[in-house]
Design a protein around this motif. Structure first.
Motif, PDB file in Angstrom:
ATOM      1  N   ASP A  75      41.551  45.274  18.540  1.00 16.09           N
ATOM      2  CA  ASP A  75      40.758  46.475  18.784  1.00 16.09           C
ATOM      3  C   ASP A  75      41.161  47.107  20.116  1.00 16.09           C
ATOM      4  O   ASP A  75      41.166  46.433  21.144  1.00 16.09           O
ATOM      5  CB  ASP A  75      39.285  46.048  18.805  1.00 16.09           C
ATOM      6  N   SER A  93      39.551  49.936  21.140  1.00 19.70           N
ATOM      7  CA  SER A  93      38.431  50.783  21.552  1.00 19.70           C
ATOM      8  C   SER A  93      37.680  50.124  22.702  1.00 19.70           C
ATOM      9  O   SER A  93      37.957  48.981  23.078  1.00 19.70           O
ATOM     10  CB  SER A  93      37.468  50.990  20.373  1.00 19.70           C
ATOM     11  N   VAL A  94      36.713  50.855  23.238  1.00 18.82           N
ATOM     12  CA  VAL A  94      35.916  50.310  24.348  1.00 18.82           C
ATOM     13  C   VAL A  94      35.058  49.130  23.901  1.00 18.82           C
ATOM     14  O   VAL A  94      34.569  48.370  24.723  1.00 18.82           O
ATOM     15  CB  VAL A  94      34.984  51.390  24.962  1.00 18.82           C
ATOM     16  N   TYR A  95      34.893  48.965  22.595  1.00 17.86           N
ATOM     17  CA  TYR A  95      34.031  47.885  22.112  1.00 17.86           C
ATOM     18  C   TYR A  95      34.714  46.524  22.200  1.00 17.86           C
ATOM     19  O   TYR A  95      34.071  45.493  22.179  1.00 17.86           O
ATOM     20  CB  TYR A  95      33.572  48.163  20.675  1.00 17.86           C
ATOM     21  N   LYS A  96      36.061  46.528  22.277  1.00 14.73           N
ATOM     22  CA  LYS A  96      36.819  45.278  22.479  1.00 14.73           C
ATOM     23  C   LYS A  96      36.431  44.194  21.477  1.00 14.73           C
ATOM     24  O   LYS A  96      36.161  43.042  21.857  1.00 14.73           O
ATOM     25  CB  LYS A  96      36.605  44.761  23.909  1.00 14.73           C
ATOM     26  N   SER A  97      36.352  44.561  20.223  1.00 18.62           N
ATOM     27  CA  SER A  97      35.979  43.580  19.199  1.00 18.62           C
ATOM     28  C   SER A  97      37.172  42.708  18.839  1.00 18.62           C
ATOM     29  O   SER A  97      38.281  43.218  18.655  1.00 18.62           O
ATOM     30  CB  SER A  97      35.511  44.295  17.929  1.00 18.62           C
ATOM     31  N   THR A  98      36.929  41.420  18.716  1.00 20.62           N
ATOM     32  CA  THR A  98      37.958  40.532  18.186  1.00 20.62           C
ATOM     33  C   THR A  98      38.250  40.984  16.758  1.00 20.62           C
ATOM     34  O   THR A  98      37.340  41.326  16.002  1.00 20.62           O
ATOM     35  CB  THR A  98      37.460  39.080  18.231  1.00 20.62           C
ATOM     36  N   THR A  99      39.530  41.029  16.388  1.00 22.84           N
ATOM     37  CA  THR A  99      39.921  41.704  15.153  1.00 22.84           C
ATOM     38  C   THR A  99      40.720  40.779  14.238  1.00 22.84           C
ATOM     39  O   THR A  99      41.568  40.019  14.703  1.00 22.84           O
ATOM     40  CB  THR A  99      40.781  42.941  15.511  1.00 22.84           C
ATOM     41  N   SER A 116      41.950  38.419  19.981  1.00 22.69           N
ATOM     42  CA  SER A 116      41.024  38.948  20.982  1.00 22.69           C
ATOM     43  C   SER A 116      41.501  40.305  21.477  1.00 22.69           C
ATOM     44  O   SER A 116      42.698  40.505  21.718  1.00 22.69           O
ATOM     45  CB  SER A 116      40.945  37.980  22.158  1.00 22.69           C
ATOM     46  N   TYR A 169      41.056  41.250  24.296  1.00 26.42           N
ATOM     47  CA  TYR A 169      41.434  41.026  25.694  1.00 26.42           C
ATOM     48  C   TYR A 169      42.843  40.428  25.822  1.00 26.42           C
ATOM     49  O   TYR A 169      43.328  40.216  26.928  1.00 26.42           O
ATOM     50  CB  TYR A 169      40.418  40.105  26.376  1.00 26.42           C
TER      51      TYR A 169
END
Ligand SMILES: [Ca+2]
Length: 451
Positions: A202, A204-210, A230, A232
Motif C-alpha cells: 500500500d 497510501s497514507v493508510y499504510k495497510s499491509t497488502t 508491509s 513500511y
C-alpha cells in the motif's frame, strides 16, 4: 656520495619498517569474523516448537533449553519489524526482539544461540513466536524480549553460514501449527504475480499491509498463494516483478491461510517470460484470459486486430468467468464492416499432423453476417490483409440465436497438414454492417496442436 648512499639505505629501511607496520595495522583492522561461542544447543527448533501445542497458549520454558539457528530473515528491508527468523535442520522460528536495526548485529547467515529458559513460546494465529510472557492492560500477551535483556538470552555466533531455502510445492506447505515449514525460508518455482500493474504494498497514507497473489502454471496445478507485504518495507512502492520464476520467502500462516513474506525484492526471481510454457504437443494456444475490461479494444501480444473496412475492432468480452474475443457491427453506424483478428506466426516446422481447433459462440443474430476462419502462409503483417492469400478452413459454426447468446461449440478439428514446414497465420474474418447484419460472434481457446 657515500653519505648519500648511507642515507638512502636508512630511508629505505625506515620505509620498509613503515610498510611492515602498516601491514600489521591492516591485519588488526580486519579481524576474521566472529566464531561460535562456547555454547552447545541441547534442543532443536522442532523440539522447542513441540512444547507449544494449543493455539494462543503461553508456554513458558522452565528448563535450561538452548536452541541455535541461522538467521534467515531480519528487519533490513522493513518488511519484518523487531523480529528475526532463525532456522535449523528441523524447522524455523520467529524470534521477537524489542530493538530496531537488528540486521546490523544479526545479518542473514549469522548463527545465533538462544538460552530459552524463562522465555515464552506462543503463536500469532498459528505462526509460532518466541518472546516473553507479559501482562499488558490486564491481558496476557507475548511481547518482544526487552532490548536490555537481549544479550542475556541471545548470543551471536559465526557469520556467513549458508542459508538454503527448502524447495517445496504449495501442497507440501501445511497449516497445522507444528508444520515443519512454518517460519522457514522456502522456495517455490515457476510462479508469477496474477496482477502485474500493482505495487508490492500500500502506498497510501493508510499504510495497510497488502496481499498480492502469485500463481503457478496450469501444468503445475494453477495454485495460488499470498505474498503479504508491509507498507513500511522499503520496496512497498515498487511495481511487482513482471516475469515468472522462483520465489524465496518465509512461510507463515494466519489460521488456515498460507502466506509468504519476502525479505526484499531479490527474493522474487521472476526473470523468465510471464507466459506459461506450452504443454507438450501444443504449438499455439490463446485462451484470452489476459484480455482487458469488457468492451475494450482487444490488444494481445503478437495478434493483429484490424478494422480493414469500417474501422470496427474486435473487443474483449468478459461475462462471469468467461473471457474471450468478440466482434459485432451492431450500433457502429457503419454499413459495411470487414474486420480481421489475425494470430501471430505459428511454426509448423517438424509438426506431425498439425491441427487447429477453436470455440465459437454467437448472439443477437440479425441479417447475414459472415464469420469465417482462414489460414495464410504469406500474410505480411499489413493492415490490408485482403491483399494476402487466405484459404478458408471448414470450421463448424454455431447458429446465431435471434436473442441472447448461444453456448460455445467447437470448430471441429481443422487439418493443417498441408502447411507442415511453414509458418502459418490464422485469421478470423467478420463481415457485416449496421443495421442490417449485426450478429455478434465470439471466439475462445484457439489452439494449434501436433503430436
Ligand atoms: Ca477464455
Amino acid at each position: 656520495m657515500k653519505q648519500f648512499l648511507k642515507l638512502s639505505f636508512v630511508i629505505t629501511l625506515l620505509m620498509s619498517a613503515a610498510f611492515i607496520l602498516n601491514s600489521c595495522n591492516k591485519d588488526f583492522d580486519s579481524p576474521p569474523g566472529p566464531g561460535d561461542p562456547n555454547i552447545t544447543a541441547n534442543t532443536s527448533i522442532a523440539a522447542l516448537k513441540a512444547l507449544h501445542t494449543s493455539t494462543a497458549a503461553y508456554d513458558v520454558i522452565t528448563t535450561d533449553r538452548i536452541i541455535s539457528g541461522v538467521v534467515v530473515a531480519n528487519d533490513k528491508s522493513g518488511n519484518f519489524y523487531k523480529q528475526l527468523y532463525i532456522q535449523d535442520s528441523t524447522g524455523g522460528l520467529q524470534i521477537l526482539l524489542d530493538a530496531a536495526g537488528l540486521y546490523g548485529t544479526y545479518p542473514v547467515g549469522r548463527k545465533i544461540f538462544i538460552r530459552c529458559k524463562d522465555l515464552c513460546i506462543s503463536d500469532y494465529n498459528g505462526t509460532m513466536e518466541l518472546g516473553v510472557k507479559a501482562t499488558v492492560s490486564g491481558l496476557t500477551s507475548l511481547e518482544a524480549i526487552p532490548s536490555s535483556l537481549i544479550s542475556k538470552f541471545v548470543v551471536g555466533g559465526s557469520i556467513n553460514n549458508p542459508v538454503a531455502p527448502k524447495v517445496v510445492t504449495i501442497a507440501q506447505l501445511g497449516t497445522g501449527m507444528q508444520d515443519k515449514y512454518i517460519g522457514s525460508l522456502i522456495q517455490l518455482d515457476n510462479f508469477a504475480f496474477t496482477s502485474l500493474n500493482v505495487t508490492y504494498s500500500d502506498t497510501s497514507v493508510y499504510k495497510s499491509t497488502t496481499n498480492r497473489d502469485v500463481k503457478n502454471c496450469p501444468a503445475d496445478g494453477n495454485s495460488t498463494i499470498i505474498i503479504r507485504t508491509s507498507a513500511y518495507s522499503n520496496f512497498a512502492g515498487q511495481k511487482v516483478a513482471q516475469g515468472r520464476g522462483s520465489l524465496l520467502a518465509i512461510y507463515t500462516v494466519f489460521g488456515t491461510t498460507k502466506q509468504l513474506i519476502i525479505r526484499d525484492t531479490t527474493d522474487v526471481r521472476f526473470t523468465n517470460p510471464y507466459a506459461c510454457a506450452l504443454p507438450p504437443g501444443t504449438l499455439f494456444s490463446e485462451d484470452f484470459e489476459t484480455i482487458g475490461a469488457n468492451n475494450s479494444v482487444l490488444a494481445l501480444t503478437g495478434w493483429k486486430n484490424i478494422g480493414e473496412t469500417g474501422a470496427v475492432s474486435y473487443q474483449s468480452a468478459v461475462f462471469g468467468p468467461v473471457k474471450c474475443a468478440k466482434i459485432s457491427a451492431f450500433s457502429t453506424g457503419v454499413s459495411s464492416v470487414t474486420s480481421w483478428l489475425i494470430s501471430p506466426a505459428i511454426s509448423l516446422t517438424g509438426a506431425t499432423a498439425p491441427k487447429l481447433t477453436f470455440m465459437n459462440a454467437a448472439g443477437y443474430g440479425v441479417g447475414a453476417t459472415s464469420f469465417k476462419v482462414y489460414v495464410s502462409t504469406n500474410y505480411n503483417g499489413s493492415n490490408t490483409p485482403t491483399t494476402s492469400t487466405w484459404t478458408e478452413l471448414p470450421a463448424t459454426y454455431v447458429t446465431p440465436p435471434a436473442t441472447g447468446y448461444s453456448t460455445f461449440i467447437s470448430s471441429g478439428t481443422l487439418n493443417l497438414s498441408a502447411y507442415i514446414g511453414q509458418n502459418v497465420y490464422i485469421a478470423f474474418k467478420y463481415q457485416g454492417g449496421d443495421p442490417s447484419a449485426t450478429t455478434t460472434w465470439e471466439i475462445d481457446d484457439v489452439k494449434v496442436t501436433a503430436f
